[in-house]
Design a protein around this motif. Structure first.
Motif, PDB file in Angstrom:
ATOM      1  N   GLY A 158       0.813  -1.210   0.000  1.00 34.10           N
ATOM      2  CA  GLY A 158       0.000   0.000   0.000  1.00 34.10           C
ATOM      3  C   GLY A 158       0.847   1.262   0.000  1.00 34.10           C
ATOM      4  O   GLY A 158       0.544   2.227  -0.724  1.00 34.10           O
ATOM      5  N   LEU A 159       1.907   1.258   0.791  1.00 32.68           N
ATOM      6  CA  LEU A 159       2.800   2.422   0.827  1.00 32.68           C
ATOM      7  C   LEU A 159       3.485   2.631  -0.522  1.00 32.68           C
ATOM      8  O   LEU A 159       3.689   3.767  -0.962  1.00 32.68           O
ATOM      9  CB  LEU A 159       3.836   2.248   1.936  1.00 32.68           C
ATOM     10  CG  LEU A 159       3.311   2.294   3.372  1.00 32.68           C
ATOM     11  CD1 LEU A 159       4.425   1.982   4.367  1.00 32.68           C
ATOM     12  CD2 LEU A 159       2.693   3.650   3.694  1.00 32.68           C
ATOM     13  N   THR A 160       3.835   1.530  -1.171  1.00 29.58           N
ATOM     14  CA  THR A 160       4.462   1.622  -2.498  1.00 29.58           C
ATOM     15  C   THR A 160       3.488   2.218  -3.512  1.00 29.58           C
ATOM     16  O   THR A 160       3.864   3.083  -4.319  1.00 29.58           O
ATOM     17  CB  THR A 160       4.928   0.235  -2.972  1.00 29.58           C
ATOM     18  OG1 THR A 160       5.869  -0.290  -2.035  1.00 29.58           O
ATOM     19  CG2 THR A 160       5.580   0.327  -4.350  1.00 29.58           C
ATOM     20  N   LEU A 161       2.237   1.765  -3.485  1.00 31.99           N
ATOM     21  CA  LEU A 161       1.233   2.286  -4.414  1.00 31.99           C
ATOM     22  C   LEU A 161       0.987   3.781  -4.188  1.00 31.99           C
ATOM     23  O   LEU A 161       0.683   4.514  -5.138  1.00 31.99           O
ATOM     24  CB  LEU A 161      -0.082   1.520  -4.252  1.00 31.99           C
ATOM     25  CG  LEU A 161      -0.107   0.074  -4.760  1.00 31.99           C
ATOM     26  CD1 LEU A 161      -1.454  -0.565  -4.454  1.00 31.99           C
ATOM     27  CD2 LEU A 161       0.180   0.015  -6.252  1.00 31.99           C
ATOM     28  N   LEU A 162       1.128   4.217  -2.944  1.00 25.49           N
ATOM     29  CA  LEU A 162       0.909   5.634  -2.627  1.00 25.49           C
ATOM     30  C   LEU A 162       2.144   6.481  -2.927  1.00 25.49           C
ATOM     31  O   LEU A 162       2.116   7.703  -2.729  1.00 25.49           O
ATOM     32  CB  LEU A 162       0.524   5.788  -1.153  1.00 25.49           C
ATOM     33  CG  LEU A 162      -0.833   5.196  -0.749  1.00 25.49           C
ATOM     34  CD1 LEU A 162      -1.049   5.351   0.755  1.00 25.49           C
ATOM     35  CD2 LEU A 162      -1.966   5.840  -1.518  1.00 25.49           C
ATOM     36  N   GLY A 163       3.209   5.833  -3.386  1.00 28.68           N
ATOM     37  CA  GLY A 163       4.404   6.570  -3.738  1.00 28.68           C
ATOM     38  C   GLY A 163       5.260   6.975  -2.558  1.00 28.68           C
ATOM     39  O   GLY A 163       6.116   7.856  -2.677  1.00 28.68           O
ATOM     40  N   VAL A 164       5.045   6.319  -1.412  1.00 28.38           N
ATOM     41  CA  VAL A 164       5.843   6.624  -0.230  1.00 28.38           C
ATOM     42  C   VAL A 164       7.247   6.050  -0.412  1.00 28.38           C
ATOM     43  O   VAL A 164       7.413   4.900  -0.846  1.00 28.38           O
ATOM     44  CB  VAL A 164       5.196   6.027   1.039  1.00 28.38           C
ATOM     45  CG1 VAL A 164       6.067   6.274   2.266  1.00 28.38           C
ATOM     46  CG2 VAL A 164       3.806   6.607   1.244  1.00 28.38           C
ATOM     47  N   SER A 165       8.253   6.823  -0.104  1.00 28.36           N
ATOM     48  CA  SER A 165       9.639   6.396  -0.270  1.00 28.36           C
ATOM     49  C   SER A 165       9.913   5.123   0.529  1.00 28.36           C
ATOM     50  O   SER A 165       9.391   4.940   1.636  1.00 28.36           O
ATOM     51  CB  SER A 165      10.589   7.505   0.202  1.00 28.36           C
ATOM     52  OG  SER A 165      11.915   7.031   0.264  1.00 28.36           O
ATOM     53  N   GLN A 166      10.745   4.265  -0.035  1.00 29.85           N
ATOM     54  CA  GLN A 166      11.118   3.023   0.646  1.00 29.85           C
ATOM     55  C   GLN A 166      11.849   3.287   1.952  1.00 29.85           C
ATOM     56  O   GLN A 166      11.901   2.411   2.821  1.00 29.85           O
ATOM     57  CB  GLN A 166      11.988   2.165  -0.272  1.00 29.85           C
ATOM     58  CG  GLN A 166      11.236   1.591  -1.463  1.00 29.85           C
ATOM     59  CD  GLN A 166      12.078   0.626  -2.261  1.00 29.85           C
ATOM     60  OE1 GLN A 166      13.286   0.528  -2.048  1.00 29.85           O
ATOM     61  NE2 GLN A 166      11.466  -0.095  -3.185  1.00 29.85           N
ATOM     62  N   PHE A 167      12.413   4.479   2.095  1.00 37.59           N
ATOM     63  CA  PHE A 167      13.095   4.821   3.346  1.00 37.59           C
ATOM     64  C   PHE A 167      12.119   4.877   4.520  1.00 37.59           C
ATOM     65  O   PHE A 167      12.504   4.668   5.669  1.00 37.59           O
ATOM     66  CB  PHE A 167      13.805   6.173   3.209  1.00 37.59           C
ATOM     67  CG  PHE A 167      14.881   6.194   2.164  1.00 37.59           C
ATOM     68  CD1 PHE A 167      15.704   5.097   1.967  1.00 37.59           C
ATOM     69  CD2 PHE A 167      15.066   7.300   1.359  1.00 37.59           C
ATOM     70  CE1 PHE A 167      16.693   5.097   1.003  1.00 37.59           C
ATOM     71  CE2 PHE A 167      16.056   7.325   0.392  1.00 37.59           C
ATOM     72  CZ  PHE A 167      16.868   6.214   0.207  1.00 37.59           C
ATOM     73  N   TYR A 168      10.850   5.199   4.233  1.00 37.88           N
ATOM     74  CA  TYR A 168       9.859   5.329   5.296  1.00 37.88           C
ATOM     75  C   TYR A 168       9.165   4.000   5.615  1.00 37.88           C
ATOM     76  O   TYR A 168       8.535   3.875   6.667  1.00 37.88           O
ATOM     77  CB  TYR A 168       8.791   6.352   4.900  1.00 37.88           C
ATOM     78  CG  TYR A 168       9.292   7.773   4.872  1.00 37.88           C
ATOM     79  CD1 TYR A 168       9.358   8.528   6.041  1.00 37.88           C
ATOM     80  CD2 TYR A 168       9.720   8.357   3.681  1.00 37.88           C
ATOM     81  CE1 TYR A 168       9.832   9.840   6.012  1.00 37.88           C
ATOM     82  CE2 TYR A 168      10.199   9.664   3.653  1.00 37.88           C
ATOM     83  CZ  TYR A 168      10.245  10.394   4.812  1.00 37.88           C
ATOM     84  OH  TYR A 168      10.719  11.680   4.781  1.00 37.88           O
ATOM     85  N   GLN A 169       9.276   3.031   4.722  1.00 38.61           N
ATOM     86  CA  GLN A 169       8.565   1.775   4.922  1.00 38.61           C
ATOM     87  C   GLN A 169       9.045   0.990   6.150  1.00 38.61           C
ATOM     88  O   GLN A 169       8.217   0.502   6.929  1.00 38.61           O
ATOM     89  CB  GLN A 169       8.644   0.927   3.658  1.00 38.61           C
ATOM     90  CG  GLN A 169       7.856   1.537   2.503  1.00 38.61           C
ATOM     91  CD  GLN A 169       7.931   0.729   1.223  1.00 38.61           C
ATOM     92  OE1 GLN A 169       8.395  -0.408   1.228  1.00 38.61           O
ATOM     93  NE2 GLN A 169       7.474   1.313   0.121  1.00 38.61           N
ATOM     94  N   PRO A 170      10.367   0.859   6.375  1.00 38.42           N
ATOM     95  CA  PRO A 170      10.807   0.189   7.612  1.00 38.42           C
ATOM     96  C   PRO A 170      10.329   0.915   8.873  1.00 38.42           C
ATOM     97  O   PRO A 170      10.054   0.281   9.890  1.00 38.42           O
ATOM     98  CB  PRO A 170      12.334   0.218   7.509  1.00 38.42           C
ATOM     99  CG  PRO A 170      12.618   0.371   6.064  1.00 38.42           C
ATOM    100  CD  PRO A 170      11.515   1.223   5.524  1.00 38.42           C
ATOM    101  N   LEU A 171      10.230   2.241   8.788  1.00 37.26           N
ATOM    102  CA  LEU A 171       9.746   3.020   9.924  1.00 37.26           C
ATOM    103  C   LEU A 171       8.302   2.648  10.233  1.00 37.26           C
ATOM    104  O   LEU A 171       7.937   2.434  11.401  1.00 37.26           O
ATOM    105  CB  LEU A 171       9.838   4.520   9.604  1.00 37.26           C
ATOM    106  CG  LEU A 171       9.204   5.479  10.625  1.00 37.26           C
ATOM    107  CD1 LEU A 171       9.925   5.378  11.963  1.00 37.26           C
ATOM    108  CD2 LEU A 171       9.258   6.917  10.095  1.00 37.26           C
ATOM    109  N   ALA A 172       7.469   2.549   9.186  1.00 36.19           N
ATOM    110  CA  ALA A 172       6.063   2.197   9.375  1.00 36.19           C
ATOM    111  C   ALA A 172       5.927   0.793   9.946  1.00 36.19           C
ATOM    112  O   ALA A 172       5.141   0.558  10.883  1.00 36.19           O
ATOM    113  CB  ALA A 172       5.324   2.300   8.042  1.00 36.19           C
ATOM    114  N   VAL A 173       6.703  -0.144   9.405  1.00 37.26           N
ATOM    115  CA  VAL A 173       6.664  -1.525   9.903  1.00 37.26           C
ATOM    116  C   VAL A 173       7.093  -1.576  11.363  1.00 37.26           C
ATOM    117  O   VAL A 173       6.470  -2.243  12.195  1.00 37.26           O
ATOM    118  CB  VAL A 173       7.573  -2.436   9.053  1.00 37.26           C
ATOM    119  CG1 VAL A 173       7.710  -3.814   9.692  1.00 37.26           C
ATOM    120  CG2 VAL A 173       7.018  -2.573   7.637  1.00 37.26           C
ATOM    121  N   GLY A 174       8.153  -0.849  11.688  1.00 38.24           N
ATOM    122  CA  GLY A 174       8.645  -0.825  13.059  1.00 38.24           C
ATOM    123  C   GLY A 174       7.620  -0.292  14.044  1.00 38.24           C
ATOM    124  O   GLY A 174       7.445  -0.841  15.131  1.00 38.24           O
TER     125      GLY A 174
END
Length: 326
Positions: A295-311
């Motif tokens: 979902g974050l990828t589809l919204l164009g959120v940078s991959q740098f923020y994805q580990p933060l969201a998961v954490g």
């Protein structure tokens, strides 16, 4: 003073109701979180709930589902396997080398699982017989397995063009790709073993109270060796799915699989202190983490923020586990 005493009994049911409410959220964090993510992302991104994206998410989730099930067996005993992603890498390299040597798919797949299982056997023996703590033992084998994969492959990916792997990665029944179907079969088998066999009962008993389990005739050392073997064997299966997905055996480990496998188990409600087994929960946790990343990828959120969201999601789940029913 009399009025205060009369008011006190009314306070206890209120606190009990509040505790039950928190416990409900803790017990069902993974399914509630998954439903919430689906609703939010389907609103924010019209392509999130398309059949193509759903199928892609399920295929992507298959590897993590298998690793989460593997980690669930170990964590139920109160242990942890930090080497699971490196074990998967060793299995992948084993497949690549066997395939290059002309062994064929079936024999190469067997070699993959055996190579991975060898790491699990070492982990189990170090922990059960050598009395090395699980953290140190699996951290050590993580480093050893990583080095072995790089040395044996000379640090280069091994290209694999197996027709069987092509079918595995591209075949499907409706929106369900073969990888997620295989993961689902493993999930059903794992649930049966954990909750319908004597071995599963022993796994939970060792994690709940090892001394009491030993007093009741359970061999804790055998159980620990067995769960690390199971985890490593499943990591070998995950290696096959990984090679099928990438089209090559990569010698570099992906630590994201390690972290997310533990995260999925925590989200699924399995206690890190052991004794509380779940299989469906970690599977839903793996699906949740996959949906979050997708979902974050589809919204164009940078991959740098994805580990933060998961954490953040995992930390919240870990806090909620404090309120689970014992």
């Amino acid at each position: 003073m009399t009025k205060t005493l009369e008011e006190r009994p009314a306070t206890k049911p209120s606190l009990l109701a509040e505790a039950r409410q928190i416990s409900f959220w803790a017990e069902n964090a993974a399914p509630i979180g998954l439903v919430a993510l689906v609703i939010v992302f389907s609103i924010l991104s019209p392509s999130f709930l398309t059949l193509g994206n759903i199928r892609a998410m399920l295929v992507a989730a298959a590897i993590l589902v298998v690793l989460a099930i593997a980690q669930a067996f170990v964590i139920t005993t109160g242990g942890i396997d930090l080497s699971i992603s490196a074990t998967m890498t060793v299995g992948a390299i084993g497949f690549g080398m066997a395939w290059q040597a002309g062994f064929g798919f079936l024999l190469s797949a067997i070699i993959t699982i055996l190579a991975a299982s060898l790491i699990g056997l070492v982990n189990g023996l170090l922990i059960a017989k050598g009395k090395v703590t699980d953290f140190i033992a699996t951290l050590g084998t993580l480093s050893v397995a990583t080095g072995l994969a790089l040395i044996v492959s000379n640090g280069k990916p091994i290209a694999v063009s197996s027709p069987e792997l092509l079918v595995l990665t591209s075949g499907s029944l409706g929106i369900f790709g073969y990888p997620i179907i295989l993961a689902a079969i493993i999930g059903v088998a794992a649930w049966f073993v954990m909750f319908r066999t004597r071995f599963g009962l022993h796994v939970q008993a060792v994690g709940g109270n090892e001394e009491s389990a030993i007093a009741n005739g359970i061999s804790a050392s055998r159980v620990r060796i067995a769960v690390y073997l199971i985890a490593a064997g499943l990591a070998g299966v995950a290696a096959l799915l990984l090679v099928a997905r990438v089209g090559a055996a990569e010698p570099a480990i992906n630590t994201q699989f390690l972290l997310n496998s533990i995260a999925a188990v925590v989200l699924g409600g399995v206690s890190l202190t052991g004794g509380k087994a779940k299989i469906v929960g970690p599977i839903i946790g793996a699906l949740l983490l996959t949906a979050l990343t997708n979902g974050l990828t589809l919204l164009g959120v940078s991959q740098f923020y994805q580990p933060l969201a998961v954490g953040l999601v995992v930390v919240l789940a870990a806090l909620l586990t404090r309120y689970q029913k014992k």
